[in-house]
Design a protein around this motif. Structure first.
Motif, PDB file in Angstrom:
ATOM      1  N   ARG A 141       0.743  -1.360   0.190  1.00 25.80           N
ATOM      2  CA  ARG A 141       0.173  -0.094  -0.117  1.00 25.80           C
ATOM      3  C   ARG A 141       0.968   1.415   0.028  1.00 25.80           C
ATOM      4  O   ARG A 141       0.546   2.035  -0.626  1.00 25.80           O
ATOM      5  N   GLU A 146      -2.935  -6.754   8.175  1.00 33.98           N
ATOM      6  CA  GLU A 146      -1.939  -5.484   7.685  1.00 33.98           C
ATOM      7  C   GLU A 146      -0.897  -5.430   8.455  1.00 33.98           C
ATOM      8  O   GLU A 146      -0.791  -5.601   9.619  1.00 33.98           O
ATOM      9  N   GLY A 166       1.741  -2.959   3.725  1.00 32.88           N
ATOM     10  CA  GLY A 166       0.640  -3.631   2.770  1.00 32.88           C
ATOM     11  C   GLY A 166      -0.167  -4.889   3.551  1.00 32.88           C
ATOM     12  O   GLY A 166      -0.099  -5.180   4.760  1.00 32.88           O
ATOM     13  N   ASN A 183       0.673   3.128  -3.563  1.00 32.40           N
ATOM     14  CA  ASN A 183       0.338   2.255  -4.687  1.00 32.40           C
ATOM     15  C   ASN A 183      -1.194   2.469  -4.949  1.00 32.40           C
ATOM     16  O   ASN A 183      -1.903   3.074  -4.049  1.00 32.40           O
ATOM     17  N   TRP A 229      -1.597   4.426   6.065  1.00 35.32           N
ATOM     18  CA  TRP A 229      -0.534   3.507   5.351  1.00 35.32           C
ATOM     19  C   TRP A 229       0.866   4.306   4.950  1.00 35.32           C
ATOM     20  O   TRP A 229       1.658   3.481   4.995  1.00 35.32           O
TER      21      TRP A 229
END
Length: 316
Positions: free
Chosen positions: A35, A86, A69, A316, A117
């Motif tokens: 992420r 996560e 991620g 991302n 994130w």
């Protein structure tokens, strides 16, 4: 999948996003759908060619050591983590490649619920580095620590981790970042000429340890500390050896998972403590800027400006 890499030394423009084969989790590792991932100042220097005599590379060089991620593969022998979890963590030293759509992590911990994130993606490398250096300097309660370059990605985390150990922290930064450092709990001062006198005025009883995140001022930092043994630098300063100052190199985890997901005790300790402090609201990862993965070259340009406050990340 997409991955950030460069195939020659040069300016930021040599950085490209390429299509490469996906990596897969091997024994003792996990794979995440990334992420966010961190941009390492060290890798920016490597890309420029500034480290070619110290760190040999094979082209193409894929970048990125830390990422956050969602777990989508779990390697043999790994326990305590499952698909869909996560996490944030680091790649193995030789693997790199965290600036990508998928990354294989050799050290990891659960992503703190209070972190975005972006924070988690840039956390692991700074946490490991700061923990490693503070441990070497034996920083503890009652100590006074000077962090040179306190507003950068590693510096901001080092300040918070030192404070959590009960230390008093003085941090150098440009004047525009002094309010930011005070908000972290750090006493700010400027770098450059007169540093020794300014620090002595702030710490009449002396400084117990100096953590150099910026480079370029080691003679003054040794004078502040009173001994090179009380100074550790993470900047590639060619004067370090001559002055007797320890240069601490990165130490991402090895290839076997254990505890919170790392074979390297420093990585285990660093990530575990980070999760605990984050849960208490005592550790944040200031994000200077977040760039889409496709704009990695622009992220490199910002890093080279040396004006980023906090960590630069790719999303991302």
């Amino acid at each position: 999948m997409r991955a950030v890499q460069f195939s020659e030394y040069g300016p930021a423009g040599v950085v490209r996003v390429a299509e490469v084969e996906e990596p897969h989790a091997g024994p003792g590792t996990i794979r995440v759908a990334v992420r966010a991932s961190g941009l390492s100042a060290g890798e920016v220097l490597i890309r420029s060619g500034g480290m070619r005599d110290v760190v040999p590379v094979t082209f193409p060089y894929r970048t990125g050591f830390d990422a956050a991620g969602v777990v989508d593969e779990v390697g043999a022998g790994v326990t305590g983590v499952g698909l869909g979890d996560e996490v944030f963590g680091m790649t193995a030293t030789a693997a790199r490649g965290a600036n990508a759509d998928h990354a294989v992590l050799a050290a990891w911990a659960p992503k703190p619920a209070g972190w975005s994130w972006e924070e988690a993606g840039g956390a692991a490398g700074s946490v490991e580095t700061a923990t490693r250096v503070l441990d070497r300097l034996a920083v503890g309660a009652g100590h006074t620590v000077l962090v040179q370059g306190a507003a950068g990605g590693v510096g901001t985390v080092a300040v918070q981790l030192a404070l959590a150990r009960g230390a008093t922290v003085i941090g150098t930064a440009g004047e525009r970042n002094h309010g930011f450092l005070r908000a972290l709990g750090c006493e700010p001062t400027t770098y450059g000429a007169g540093l020794v006198e300014r620090v002595r005025a702030l710490a009449p009883g002396g400084v117990d340890a100096v953590f150099d995140c910026a480079g370029g001022a080691l003679p003054d930092l040794v004078a502040v500390a009173g001994s090179p043994a009380r100074v550790v630098t993470i900047a590639p300063d060619r004067t370090a050896a001559a002055l007797g100052v320890h240069l601490s190199h990165g130490a991402p985890a090895g290839s076997t998972a254990a505890a919170v997901g790392a074979a390297d005790p420093l990585a285990v300790h660093g990530l575990g403590v980070a999760v605990e402090l984050a849960g208490q609201g005592r550790l944040r990862v200031p994000v200077a800027a977040a760039f889409p993965l496709a704009e990695a070259a622009a992220a490199h340009e910002l890093s080279e400006s040396r004006h980023a406050r906090g960590k630069i990340v790719l999303v991302n």
